[in-house]
Design a protein around this motif. Structure first.
Motif, PDB file in Angstrom:
ATOM      1  N   LEU A 108      17.315 -14.380 -12.375  1.00 55.06           N
ATOM      2  CA  LEU A 108      18.241 -14.610 -11.264  1.00 55.06           C
ATOM      3  C   LEU A 108      17.972 -15.952 -10.586  1.00 55.06           C
ATOM      4  CD1 LEU A 108      18.251 -11.010  -9.750  1.00 55.06           C
ATOM      5  CD2 LEU A 108      20.118 -12.132 -10.986  1.00 55.06           C
ATOM      6  N   TRP A 168      28.028  -8.433 -17.296  1.00 52.97           N
ATOM      7  CA  TRP A 168      26.663  -8.978 -17.342  1.00 52.97           C
ATOM      8  C   TRP A 168      25.622  -7.882 -17.565  1.00 52.97           C
ATOM      9  CZ3 TRP A 168      26.616 -13.945 -17.974  1.00 52.97           C
ATOM     10  CH2 TRP A 168      27.624 -14.733 -17.409  1.00 52.97           C
ATOM     11  N   LEU A 188      21.574  -8.352 -16.989  1.00 48.92           N
ATOM     12  CA  LEU A 188      21.014  -7.718 -15.801  1.00 48.92           C
ATOM     13  C   LEU A 188      20.534  -6.302 -16.096  1.00 48.92           C
ATOM     14  CD1 LEU A 188      23.685  -8.799 -13.139  1.00 48.92           C
ATOM     15  CD2 LEU A 188      21.630 -10.000 -13.857  1.00 48.92           C
ATOM     16  N   HIS A 245      20.374  -5.577  -7.469  1.00 50.77           N
ATOM     17  CA  HIS A 245      21.250  -5.538  -8.640  1.00 50.77           C
ATOM     18  C   HIS A 245      21.072  -4.238  -9.418  1.00 50.77           C
ATOM     19  CE1 HIS A 245      23.100  -9.494  -8.615  1.00 50.77           C
ATOM     20  NE2 HIS A 245      21.937 -10.034  -8.298  1.00 50.77           N
ATOM     21  N   ASP A 276      23.916  -1.188 -10.018  1.00 48.67           N
ATOM     22  CA  ASP A 276      24.384  -0.924 -11.380  1.00 48.67           C
ATOM     23  C   ASP A 276      23.971   0.438 -11.911  1.00 48.67           C
ATOM     24  OD1 ASP A 276      25.650  -3.380 -11.614  1.00 48.67           O
ATOM     25  OD2 ASP A 276      23.922  -4.375 -12.514  1.00 48.67           O
ATOM     26  N   ALA A 289      23.718  -8.893  -3.109  1.00 48.50           N
ATOM     27  CA  ALA A 289      23.788  -9.020  -4.574  1.00 48.50           C
ATOM     28  C   ALA A 289      25.109  -8.542  -5.142  1.00 48.50           C
ATOM     29  CB  ALA A 289      22.639  -8.227  -5.215  1.00 48.50           C
ATOM     30  N   LEU A 295      27.310 -10.943  -7.315  1.00 46.36           N
ATOM     31  CA  LEU A 295      26.547 -11.747  -8.269  1.00 46.36           C
ATOM     32  C   LEU A 295      26.561 -13.238  -7.939  1.00 46.36           C
ATOM     33  CD1 LEU A 295      28.212  -9.320 -10.019  1.00 46.36           C
ATOM     34  CD2 LEU A 295      26.637 -10.156 -11.737  1.00 46.36           C
ATOM     35  N   THR A 345      32.152 -11.651 -14.601  1.00 44.29           N
ATOM     36  CA  THR A 345      31.675 -11.350 -13.255  1.00 44.29           C
ATOM     37  C   THR A 345      32.645 -10.426 -12.531  1.00 44.29           C
ATOM     38  OG1 THR A 345      30.523 -13.475 -13.135  1.00 44.29           O
ATOM     39  CG2 THR A 345      30.994 -12.365 -11.061  1.00 44.29           C
ATOM     40  N   HIS A 378      32.220  -6.963 -13.806  1.00 45.56           N
ATOM     41  CA  HIS A 378      30.955  -6.364 -13.367  1.00 45.56           C
ATOM     42  C   HIS A 378      31.059  -5.896 -11.919  1.00 45.56           C
ATOM     43  CE1 HIS A 378      26.570  -6.127 -14.524  1.00 45.56           C
ATOM     44  NE2 HIS A 378      26.556  -5.728 -13.273  1.00 45.56           N
TER      45      HIS A 378
END
Length: 595
Positions: free
Chosen positions: A179, A198, A202, A233, A237, A278, A281, A297, A300
């Motif tokens: 990152l 991503w 990630l 992150h 996720d 975060a 991103l 992006t 995501h």
């Protein structure tokens, strides 16, 4: 040279408590020396030696303190044996240099050494020598006997907090470092199209595996000065997805609880707020190739909002601004025509439209997204030839499987109208832009809205109000078996209508059409000439092609040789029809085939 039949004797000597210290060197030499004969190495005898040494190894190490002799023993032990000896204290950190002279560090050794309080610090010092993907195994495999331990056996001690913290930091550090400097690797542009977001970059699977073991520390870790961004992150996720998966596993257990209709979220509102830095991103905002990176992006971020729906309200302005910036930077609304062989084109447009509908509040962007949907090809809706198997399985369970809306879903061709419904649900989408798309939809898509769409009332009413010409059918290519075709006044014309339909241009439906034509007794030579050669020759009813080729080539050696040369097409080659293949066998006007 030791007699192989005496290895059991040397083993028993080594395991005797009254063996004199003066005998250790001789016993160790006898058990460690490779088995040989006057004619050379004896493999079978050496296996007996290894078995004897394995049995005697704990006793010999427990009684041997000389480094040279211990090293001579340690080199003959495998990883599982060394880890077990380290766990019971027979092997210590003092033996590590001798072990590492002949093998690399492995997770089981670190776990075993750290079971003893005085060795935790030395065990932690070995972590940097592990490959990144093995570090988490130090904690995961802390108790190697967890599945085989008997009820009366003592449980494994808890993982020392210092070791847990060191493994957690080691697992989060690679993502934190990425990152800080998210530079794409060599050849990134060539493979970027294979990833929709991503998730690979990630992923941090080891980091999440460690985070999942300490949910009580999430709030503290999100504020960590070095690892905080990586933690944020991973939580955005993984947390809700893992919680749902765990709930489903519990529900699948016969004795487990039912899956709740509205499960408790894994992340509290305070944790979501802590993760907002975060969310969009920001670390990846300036990567090269913006047309690809911006699309990834956006997808995501949309996936994060889908997994954590409360973000739509908690971070509305942040999400709207991010969507506008990504669309602008990546020129995501600039239309480019579909290229031949680009089978992912429609998926990219649909995915982008759904993401924008979830994140954007820009009426102009949303209207242009509607226009992109309108420019996609119409779906090819095919009702397959009746199948005895399907009738037996589905007839009583799903009597409506032949309805247009259901047929549209067979090959996921409802995604365009589903994306339109998602756009219509966004209050910022201009109604006129949606209405323009509605007027160009396939009849089956309009039927899907009426039966299955969950959209605002104005959208459902507008779809119902789309005028339908009196002579228009439901737009479904209905493939019939020969019994049904026989009832038609012109079965040959029906087969030709199938070949002329848009379904033959769709990769997911064309084989169904070709199969139905080839297998029908009403087919003609002219029908077969229009079908791709590989469909006739390699996939459906080969005896049909055999008779035609025998009649056409006959006793002409040149034609048979030309046929062999022509049948070299591969799956990805440009398709030639069966008629073109036949014509290529004889450049001169073809002779009338004998019947």
């Amino acid at each position: 040279m030791v007699n192989a039949r005496t290895y059991p004797l040397w083993r028993d000597l080594a395991m005797r408590e009254d063996l004199p210290r003066e005998a250790l060197k001789t016993v160790i030499a006898a058990l460690c020396a490779p088995a040989t004969t006057p004619h050379g190495f004896d493999a079978q005898a050496d296996r007996w030696r290894e078995e004897a040494l394995k049995a005697a190894l704990p006793a010999l190490l427990a009684r041997t303190s000389a480094k040279r002799l211990r090293g001579q023993l340690l080199v003959h032990a495998d990883e599982k044996t060394l880890a077990a000896l380290a766990a019971d204290g027979t092997v210590t950190t003092a033996d590590v240099p001798a072990i590492l002279r002949h093998r690399r560090v492995w997770a089981g050794l670190i776990s075993a050494l750290a079971r003893h309080p005085g060795q935790v610090e030395a065990a932690i010092a070995l972590l940097p020598r592990l490959p990144d993907h093995e570090v988490e195994q130090v904690v995961r495999d802390w108790d190697p006997d967890r599945y085989t331990r008997t009820k009366d056996a003592a449980p494994a001690p808890p993982v020392p907090q210092e070791l847990f913290d060191a493994v957690l930091e080691a697992c989060l550090t690679p993502l934190a470092a990425y990152l800080l400097h998210p530079e794409p690797g060599e050849g990134w542009e060539a493979v970027s199209a294979f990833s929709k977001d991503w998730s690979l970059e990630l992923g941090g699977r080891a980091g999440w595996a460690m985070l999942a073991r300490c949910p009580e520390r999430w709030a503290q870790l999100t504020a960590h000065p070095v690892l905080g961004a990586a933690v944020q992150h991973l939580l955005l996720d993984q947390a809700e997805t893992q919680a749902l998966e765990d709930a489903r596993l519990r529900a699948a257990d016969p004795d487990g609880e039912e899956l709740p209709a509205d499960p408790e979220p894994a992340l509290s509102e305070d944790l979501l707020l802590a993760c907002l830095p975060a969310l969009c991103l920001p670390e990846l905002a300036d990567l090269p190739n913006p047309q690809v990176t911006a699309r990834r992006t956006l997808h995501h971020i949309a996936r994060r909002v889908h997994n954590n729906p409360r973000l739509a309200d908690l971070a509305a302005e942040q999400l709207h601004a991010a969507a506008d910036a990504l669309v602008t930077r990546g020129h995501l609304l600039s239309w480019s025509d579909k290229q031949e062989g680009d089978h992912k084109f429609d998926g990219r447009v649909l995915r982008f439209t759904e993401d924008l509908a979830l994140l954007s509040a820009n009426p102009d962007h949303l209207a242009r997204a509607c226009a992109q949907l309108a420019r996609l090809d119409q779906p090819a809706v095919v009702s397959p030839t009746p199948s005895r198997t399907l009738i037996r399985v589905l007839d009583n369970v799903d009597p409506d499987h032949g309805r247009p809306a259901r047929l549209l879903e067979r090959h996921c061709e409802h995604r365009r109208v589903q994306a339109l419904a998602t756009l219509a649900a966004n209050p910022h989408t201009p109604h006129a832009a949606v209405a323009d798309v509605l007027n160009g939809l396939h009849p089956a898509e309009l039927a899907w809205i009426a039966e299955k769409a969950d959209g605002p009332n104005w959208f459902l009413a507008a779809a119902a109000a789309v005028p339908v010409p009196e002579d228009e059918d439901d737009g479904v290519v209905r493939l019939l078996d020969d019994d049904e075709l026989g009832k038609h006044p012109d079965p040959v014309a029906v087969l030709q209508s199938w070949l002329d339909s848009p379904a033959t241009g769709e990769i997911l439906s064309r084989s169904e059409v070709y199969r139905a034509v080839v297998k029908s007794r009403y087919r003609t030579r002219e029908h077969l000439r229009q079908i791709p050669a590989d469909e006739v020759l390699a996939r459906h009813e080969p005896e049909v092609a055999l008779k035609i080729l025998l009649d056409y080539c006959g006793r002409s050696t040149n034609r048979w040789e030309a046929l062999s040369a022509a049948m070299t097409f591969d799956y990805d080659d440009e398709k030639i029809t069966f008629g073109q293949l036949l014509d290529s066998l004889d450049p001169a006007p073809a002779e009338a085939p004998t019947s």
